[in-house]
Design an enzyme around this catalytic site. Structure first.
Site, PDB file in Angstrom:
ATOM      1  N   SER A 143       0.735  -0.856  -0.039  1.00 58.62           N
ATOM      2  CA  SER A 143       0.260  -0.254  -0.132  1.00 58.62           C
ATOM      3  C   SER A 143       1.074   1.082   0.217  1.00 58.62           C
ATOM      4  O   SER A 143       2.180   1.365   0.660  1.00 58.62           O
ATOM      5  CB  SER A 143      -1.427   0.261   0.928  1.00 58.62           C
ATOM      6  OG  SER A 143      -1.869   1.254   1.242  1.00 58.62           O
ATOM      7  N   TYR A 156      -2.732  -1.025  10.174  1.00 53.21           N
ATOM      8  CA  TYR A 156      -2.627  -1.527   8.962  1.00 53.21           C
ATOM      9  C   TYR A 156      -1.080  -1.455   8.051  1.00 53.21           C
ATOM     10  O   TYR A 156      -0.514  -1.746   7.556  1.00 53.21           O
ATOM     11  CB  TYR A 156      -3.972  -0.856   8.177  1.00 53.21           C
ATOM     12  CG  TYR A 156      -3.950  -0.769   6.328  1.00 53.21           C
ATOM     13  CD1 TYR A 156      -4.970  -2.282   6.201  1.00 53.21           C
ATOM     14  CD2 TYR A 156      -3.306  -0.388   5.399  1.00 53.21           C
ATOM     15  CE1 TYR A 156      -4.809  -2.245   4.949  1.00 53.21           C
ATOM     16  CE2 TYR A 156      -3.007  -0.340   4.061  1.00 53.21           C
ATOM     17  CZ  TYR A 156      -3.799  -1.555   3.977  1.00 53.21           C
ATOM     18  OH  TYR A 156      -4.258  -1.008   2.162  1.00 53.21           O
TER      19      TYR A 156
END
Ligand code: ZN
Length: 658
Positions: A535, A548
């Site tokens: 990401s 995350y």
């Protein structure tokens, strides 16, 4: 002129399909059927025509466009020729065309034309071939089918065979040694009935003579032994281009016989089979047998080429020498091809050839194969090789990949894109419904997919995912480790459970998949490519998104470690860092959209626009953009790239890799 509109063609298509439906009569692409009819030429004159199946068209699924129309009076003029080689015949047939189609008429067009009957059929029926592959085929055919059926000694199809068969036009039918059956009649129904009747008579004759063999009770190979065997075989067979393997347990009827090697030595049941099954199959018992067995089959193929190369047409090059069929006692038959469909066709054809050989041995005690030179002439026959001409240049064809998180979002887009490039894709996800949907999309487009419901945090599930993939296609070329979950909250507010869940899915699952895939790739020995979907957050973390972002940063570091540790065995590891992909993604469900919108002080409905606007290019990121980067990382186009991070985020300066 439109073939479909000619009188009798609908009936011909129906009869062709009826023959093609029975795989003991013809295999994929084999056999041919014809009618004699009339139709207009380019000046509108009604002329007699032969309508015949085009070369390589499958009878089972034939449509009118699978047939070619030729002027019959022109074809018949060829009877005056004394000789005609294949090139002359091909040119001659091109001049006789009555339609403007591009398909080539069957190699056996003249054979059909020279027989006077309105309906002619030619099949390579197992039972008929079995009659001609024993020690005294002429006497066998006579006693099985009677004196009204003529017998013609083996010769390769072409002008001479057509003339020879025509000389027996007064017989009930003709049996061609090591080849098949030709029947004819004045009506379509009688032609079909005659083929079926002769095949039935042959079958009954054989059954009366078959020695009942006691079936050996061999234990089945252990699943992990099979996996090791497949990986070793695929690795060995993929040295000059990857192969897909297909395993068929029905092959145990032959592989488990104590004389399996003798059955293979009987050679092809009919000339038609050899094109697909090739001349040098192997028998292997364990993974350790594979290297010597393949070496020796390749040596035999090279020696065959050396013995006969001078008789091959000028410009002929040695064919691929790799074996395409293996028998494994306790497992069955393994077939190799450029993709799953091709491997299945090889397997189906090999099944027929082995069944015929076993029947011949059980009925007559021994088989008499085509001789070495005839086998060579068939293997290097330009007219047959034309059927195999490669048709596609998709860059991931012959490759096998696992994609996790394939039920939705990026994982689905990546899976569909890889399949469209020819890859065989194992789809993993917890969401069985979404998984089935992705699989259906790929199948509908003619792609190869296998759905395996998987909890990527569980070792057993990952183990089964990799095992099932290898069992389906024979091996593996890499994986796209993509499954992820969004866990929100500031560090002070996060519970240990939330923290652990993010690490389990966003870090540990990548470790589990990597560990299992690396072991398989190492056993296979031809390298591979792993792609990690991390990401933009890995480099540019966001507030209240720590669990995350931290887990994604660890994923990037995992990829780099894999690149360091697996480079020497040819395994590459790269990372793709997307920014927010909304299209079809489930990541934004469960409050993430509202949470991130609040963190950025925008309306939840405006979040996509916000992300697009903050990128340097001012664009939204789509799943297809990520798929493009993934396909590049998996393909040989990126063969010198490992330990790399590609950003697919529209340009986010704070997330530039470093
Ligand atoms: Zn044939």
């Amino acid at each position: 002129m439109n073939v479909e509109s000619l009188a009798g063609v609908a009936e011909l298509v129906g009869r062709s399909r009826a023959l093609g439906d029975d795989n003991t009569l013809v295999v994929h692409g084999g056999g041919n059927t014809s009618i004699k009819t009339v139709g207009p030429d380019h000046l509108g004159r009604q002329r007699p025509l032969l309508v015949i199946k085009a070369s390589g068209v499958d009878l089972r699924t034939a449509e009118a466009d699978g047939f070619v129309a030729l002027f019959l009076d022109d074809l018949l003029a060829a009877r005056e020729h004394r000789a005609m080689d294949d090139d002359d015949m091909t040119r001659f047939l091109a001049h006789c065309r009555a339609d403007l189609g591009t398909r080539r008429p069957s190699i056996e067009t003249l054979l059909h034309a020279f027989l006077p009957s309105a309906h002619v059929d030619h099949v390579h029926a197992d039972a008929i071939c079995a009659l001609t592959n024993g020690l005294d085929p002429e006497a066998t055919v006579r006693s099985a089918l009677g004196r009204d059926v003529a017998f013609v000694r083996y010769r390769r199809p072409g002008f001479d065979l057509a003339k020879e068969v025509a000389a027996h036009g007064g017989a009930e039918a003709v049996v061609l040694e090591h080849h098949g059956l030709v029947t004819w009649a004045e009506t379509s129904d009688v032609a079909l009935a005659r083929t079926r009747d002769l095949v039935l008579r042959a079958r009954l004759y054989l059954e009366q003579r078959m020695q009942k063999r006691p079936m050996r009770e061999l234990p089945s190979l252990e699943p992990y032994e099979v996996e090791r065997l497949l990986l070793t075989l695929r690795g060995r067979l993929s040295a000059d281009g990857r192969r897909i393997l297909h395993v068929d347990a029905s092959g145990r009827a032959v592989s488990d016989r104590d004389d399996a090697a003798v059955v293979l030595e009987a050679g092809p049941a009919t000339a038609d089979h050899l094109l697909r099954t090739r001349a040098f199959p192997i028998v292997v018992r364990t993974a350790d047998d594979i290297l010597p067995a393949v070496d020796s089959a390749e040596r035999a193929a090279r020696e065959q080429w050396e013995r006969h190369r001078d008789s091959a047409p000028a410009g002929t090059r040695m064919r691929d020498v790799r074996p395409v069929v293996a028998l494994v006692p306790g497992l069955g038959r393994i077939a190799a091809g450029a993709d799953e469909k091709a491997a299945r066709v090889v397997s189906e054809v090999a099944a027929r050839t082995h069944a015929v050989a076993a029947t011949v041995i059980d009925a007559f005690g021994a088989a008499r194969a085509l001789d070495d030179k005839d086998v060579f002439d068939l293997e290097y026959w330009p007219l047959e090789l034309a059927k195999l001409a490669a048709n596609s240049e998709r860059d991931l064809e012959t490759r096998v990949f696992i994609v996790t998180g394939a039920a939705s979002g990026i994982g689905r887009d990546v899976s569909v894109a890889l399949a469209a490039r020819g890859a065989h894709v194992a789809l993993a996800d917890l969401d069985a419904v979404g998984l089935a949907r992705t699989e259906a999309v790929i199948h509908a487009a003619g792609g190869a997919a296998l759905a395996v419901r998987t909890d990527v945090t569980k070792t057993d599930d990952i183990d089964r995912l990799v095992h099932d993939t290898v069992m389906r296609w024979g091996g593996l070329d890499g994986a796209v480790s993509n499954a992820g979950v969004a866990v929100m909250g500031r560090i002070e507010a996060l519970s240990l459970d939330e923290w652990s869940k993010s690490l389990a899915v966003n870090t540990t699952s990548h470790f589990l998949l990597t560990k299992r895939v690396l072991a398989a790739l190492r056993a296979q020995g031809i390298g591979g490519s792993l792609v990690y979907i991390a990401s933009k957050n890995a480099f540019s973390p966001g507030e209240a998104f720590g669990a995350y972002s931290i887990a994604k940063a660890a994923e990037v570091q995992l990829a780099r470690i894999v690149a360091i540790e697996a480079g020497r065995v040819g395994v590459r590891a790269n990372v793709v860092n997307p920014d927010a992909v909304f299209e079809g993604s489930r990541l934004w469900e469960g409050g993430l959209r509202e949470e991130r919108a609040a963190a950025h002080h925008v309306d939840p409905g405006e979040l996509e626009k916000f992300y697009a606007a903050r990128s340097l290019l001012g664009v939204a990121v789509r799943g297809s953009d990520v798929a493009e980067a993934v396909a590049f990382c998996l393909s040989d186009r990126s063969s010198r790239m490992t330990g790399c991070v590609l950003t697919v985020d529209g340009g986010v300066a704070s997330a530039f890799p470093r």
